[in-house]
Design a protein around this motif. Structure first.
Motif, mmCIF file in Angstrom:
data_model
loop_
_atom_site.group_PDB
_atom_site.id
_atom_site.type_symbol
_atom_site.label_atom_id
_atom_site.label_comp_id
_atom_site.label_asym_id
_atom_site.label_seq_id
_atom_site.Cartn_x
_atom_site.Cartn_y
_atom_site.Cartn_z
ATOM 1 N N ARG A 79 0.841 -1.199 0.000
ATOM 2 C CA ARG A 79 0.000 0.000 0.000
ATOM 3 C C ARG A 79 0.878 1.252 0.000
ATOM 4 O O ARG A 79 0.842 2.050 0.917
ATOM 5 C CB ARG A 79 -0.937 0.001 1.225
ATOM 6 C CG ARG A 79 -1.993 -1.106 1.214
ATOM 7 C CD ARG A 79 -2.981 -0.870 0.081
ATOM 8 N NE ARG A 79 -4.063 -1.840 0.090
ATOM 9 C CZ ARG A 79 -4.071 -2.951 -0.632
ATOM 10 N NH1 ARG A 79 -3.037 -3.229 -1.409
ATOM 11 N NH2 ARG A 79 -5.099 -3.765 -0.592
ATOM 12 N N LEU A 80 1.629 1.413 -1.057
ATOM 13 C CA LEU A 80 2.547 2.550 -1.160
ATOM 14 C C LEU A 80 1.853 3.761 -1.772
ATOM 15 O O LEU A 80 1.003 3.629 -2.670
ATOM 16 C CB LEU A 80 3.756 2.171 -2.012
ATOM 17 C CG LEU A 80 4.711 1.119 -1.420
ATOM 18 C CD1 LEU A 80 5.715 0.675 -2.462
ATOM 19 C CD2 LEU A 80 5.430 1.679 -0.205
ATOM 20 N N TYR A 81 2.261 4.938 -1.296
ATOM 21 C CA TYR A 81 1.766 6.198 -1.835
ATOM 22 C C TYR A 81 2.946 7.021 -2.324
ATOM 23 O O TYR A 81 3.980 7.118 -1.647
ATOM 24 C CB TYR A 81 1.009 6.987 -0.761
ATOM 25 C CG TYR A 81 -0.283 6.341 -0.327
ATOM 26 C CD1 TYR A 81 -1.471 6.594 -1.001
ATOM 27 C CD2 TYR A 81 -0.311 5.466 0.763
ATOM 28 C CE1 TYR A 81 -2.666 6.005 -0.609
ATOM 29 C CE2 TYR A 81 -1.495 4.870 1.164
ATOM 30 C CZ TYR A 81 -2.662 5.145 0.469
ATOM 31 O OH TYR A 81 -3.841 4.541 0.866
ATOM 32 N N LEU A 82 2.771 7.632 -3.504
ATOM 33 C CA LEU A 82 3.833 8.425 -4.120
ATOM 34 C C LEU A 82 3.385 9.886 -4.194
ATOM 35 O O LEU A 82 2.406 10.212 -4.882
ATOM 36 C CB LEU A 82 4.147 7.910 -5.528
ATOM 37 C CG LEU A 82 4.425 6.407 -5.662
ATOM 38 C CD1 LEU A 82 4.735 6.061 -7.110
ATOM 39 C CD2 LEU A 82 5.549 5.970 -4.749
ATOM 40 N N LEU A 83 4.089 10.735 -3.465
ATOM 41 C CA LEU A 83 3.836 12.172 -3.557
ATOM 42 C C LEU A 83 4.614 12.678 -4.764
ATOM 43 O O LEU A 83 5.845 12.726 -4.754
ATOM 44 C CB LEU A 83 4.271 12.871 -2.276
ATOM 45 C CG LEU A 83 4.100 14.389 -2.232
ATOM 46 C CD1 LEU A 83 2.642 14.784 -2.438
ATOM 47 C CD2 LEU A 83 4.631 14.950 -0.924
ATOM 48 N N ASP A 84 3.893 13.046 -5.804
ATOM 49 C CA ASP A 84 4.508 13.333 -7.090
ATOM 50 C C ASP A 84 5.239 14.668 -7.099
ATOM 51 O O ASP A 84 4.687 15.699 -6.716
ATOM 52 C CB ASP A 84 3.436 13.324 -8.187
ATOM 53 C CG ASP A 84 4.028 13.410 -9.578
ATOM 54 O OD1 ASP A 84 5.164 12.942 -9.766
ATOM 55 O OD2 ASP A 84 3.362 13.962 -10.461
ATOM 56 N N VAL A 96 8.103 8.814 -1.150
ATOM 57 C CA VAL A 96 7.410 7.532 -0.987
ATOM 58 C C VAL A 96 6.940 7.380 0.460
ATOM 59 O O VAL A 96 7.738 7.502 1.395
ATOM 60 C CB VAL A 96 8.316 6.356 -1.380
ATOM 61 C CG1 VAL A 96 7.539 5.042 -1.301
ATOM 62 C CG2 VAL A 96 8.885 6.551 -2.785
ATOM 63 N N TYR A 97 5.659 7.085 0.609
ATOM 64 C CA TYR A 97 5.059 6.856 1.922
ATOM 65 C C TYR A 97 4.464 5.458 1.968
ATOM 66 O O TYR A 97 3.923 4.963 0.968
ATOM 67 C CB TYR A 97 3.960 7.876 2.209
ATOM 68 C CG TYR A 97 4.461 9.288 2.398
ATOM 69 C CD1 TYR A 97 4.715 9.795 3.667
ATOM 70 C CD2 TYR A 97 4.687 10.121 1.300
ATOM 71 C CE1 TYR A 97 5.174 11.090 3.845
ATOM 72 C CE2 TYR A 97 5.149 11.413 1.473
ATOM 73 C CZ TYR A 97 5.389 11.891 2.748
ATOM 74 O OH TYR A 97 5.855 13.175 2.925
ATOM 75 N N TRP A 162 -1.896 -0.057 -7.227
ATOM 76 C CA TRP A 162 -0.866 0.415 -6.308
ATOM 77 C C TRP A 162 0.501 0.320 -6.968
ATOM 78 O O TRP A 162 0.717 -0.570 -7.779
ATOM 79 C CB TRP A 162 -0.896 -0.432 -5.031
ATOM 80 C CG TRP A 162 -2.176 -0.327 -4.272
ATOM 81 C CD1 TRP A 162 -3.310 -1.075 -4.472
ATOM 82 C CD2 TRP A 162 -2.489 0.586 -3.229
ATOM 83 N NE1 TRP A 162 -4.297 -0.687 -3.621
ATOM 84 C CE2 TRP A 162 -3.820 0.327 -2.825
ATOM 85 C CE3 TRP A 162 -1.765 1.596 -2.590
ATOM 86 C CZ2 TRP A 162 -4.442 1.039 -1.817
ATOM 87 C CZ3 TRP A 162 -2.384 2.295 -1.569
ATOM 88 C CH2 TRP A 162 -3.710 2.022 -1.193
ATOM 89 N N PRO A 163 1.401 1.230 -6.665
ATOM 90 C CA PRO A 163 1.257 2.354 -5.736
ATOM 91 C C PRO A 163 0.351 3.448 -6.300
ATOM 92 O O PRO A 163 0.214 3.586 -7.503
ATOM 93 C CB PRO A 163 2.688 2.851 -5.566
ATOM 94 C CG PRO A 163 3.372 2.471 -6.841
ATOM 95 C CD PRO A 163 2.765 1.158 -7.253
ATOM 96 N N LYS A 164 -0.233 4.233 -5.403
ATOM 97 C CA LYS A 164 -1.105 5.332 -5.793
ATOM 98 C C LYS A 164 -0.320 6.642 -5.765
ATOM 99 O O LYS A 164 0.531 6.839 -4.902
ATOM 100 C CB LYS A 164 -2.314 5.425 -4.866
ATOM 101 C CG LYS A 164 -3.269 4.238 -5.008
ATOM 102 C CD LYS A 164 -4.545 4.458 -4.216
ATOM 103 C CE LYS A 164 -5.529 3.309 -4.444
ATOM 104 N NZ LYS A 164 -6.829 3.539 -3.752
ATOM 105 N N THR A 165 -0.637 7.505 -6.730
ATOM 106 C CA THR A 165 0.084 8.765 -6.886
ATOM 107 C C THR A 165 -0.825 9.934 -6.533
ATOM 108 O O THR A 165 -2.015 9.934 -6.881
ATOM 109 C CB THR A 165 0.595 8.915 -8.327
ATOM 110 O OG1 THR A 165 1.425 7.798 -8.649
ATOM 111 C CG2 THR A 165 1.412 10.184 -8.488
ATOM 112 N N THR A 166 -0.254 10.919 -5.875
ATOM 113 C CA THR A 166 -1.012 12.108 -5.524
ATOM 114 C C THR A 166 -0.084 13.315 -5.528
ATOM 115 O O THR A 166 1.130 13.172 -5.366
ATOM 116 C CB THR A 166 -1.672 11.957 -4.138
ATOM 117 O OG1 THR A 166 -2.411 13.138 -3.831
ATOM 118 C CG2 THR A 166 -0.628 11.727 -3.057
#
Length: 246
Positions: A79-84, A96-97, A162-166
């Protein structure tokens, strides 16, 4: 003062009100500069402090300082999140979170793994696999990146892969996406020479550093002085001409 004509009450009140407003704005800018310098000092002190137990800090988080903590738990590695494209030396890339389940915790802790530079394409960079099982993490427990004016609504809810980007890392949105409560701050991991991630966590005041606040304060104080000077100049008695005396 014989060289000064008596100003009207309107001109006098307008000048006083303007000068007081400019002085108030200047003082506010000085206070903001002092506040940001205090934040930077507290941040620098936390970076070199001995780590504290995360559970104790999370139960009673410091109001006016940052805390360096250590915590044991497990990554939720899928469940990774990428702050673009965060601000990082003007380079493209992602911060990367990943959610982390602290041992004995009642919610998830979002961990900032660090920055990965872009690969020259629109695709996110290759992410290294995270370790499984119980892990000890150490870093700064700090507020998440600021969220500006977000257009288009919740981007996470519309993504299925996933990963999701925001472009905005908003913890309430992350919590809704994970369907789990999350801690109100994030853990920014300490630098690790063996890690592929760049971990240069700083408080970003580049848009408005303390020095700029002081420059604006000087500008407002200058406006206050200018308002008084304009009043005096406009009401200065003009010397009489010889023809006017005859």
């Amino acid at each position: 003062m014989k060289w000064l004509r008596r100003p009207s009450w309107f001109a006098l009140l307008l000048t006083v009100a303007g000068a007081l407003l400019f002085i108030r704005l200047g003082v506010w800018q000085l206070h903001r500069a002092d506040e940001k310098e205090a934040i930077l000092r507290r941040y620098a002190a936390a970076e070199t402090a001995a780590p504290r137990d995360f559970a104790a800090v999370a139960a009673k988080p410091p109001v006016d300082s940052y805390a360096r903590v250590k915590v044991q738990g497990e990554y939720i590695a899928d469940r990774l999140y990428l702050l673009d494209n965060p601000r990082h030396d003007q380079r493209g890339g992602v911060e990367v979170y990943v959610p982390f389940r602290p041992q004995g915790g009642d919610r998830l802790l979002m961990v900032d793994l660090g920055f990965l530079p872009g690969n020259g394409t629109h695709e996110p960079p290759q992410l290294p696999a995270l370790p499984t099982g119980a892990q000890w993490l150490q870093g700064l427990y700090m507020p998440p990146p600021g969220v500006g004016f977000e257009m288009g609504g919740d981007a996470l809810a519309r993504q299925t892969r996933w990963p999701k980007t925001t472009v905005y890392f908003d913890l309430p949105q992350v919590a809704a996406d994970l369907r789990s409560a999350v801690y109100p701050q994030v853990l920014a991991l300490d630098d690790d020479p063996a890690a592929i991630y760049v971990r240069e966590h700083t408080i970003d005041f580049s848009a408005m550093p303390p020095a700029r606040h002081r420059a604006y304060a000087f500008q407002w104080f200058t406006f206050a002085v200018a308002a008084v000077v304009i009043l005096l100049v406009l009401h200065r008695r003009r010397p009489m001409k010889p023809s006017d005396r005859s």
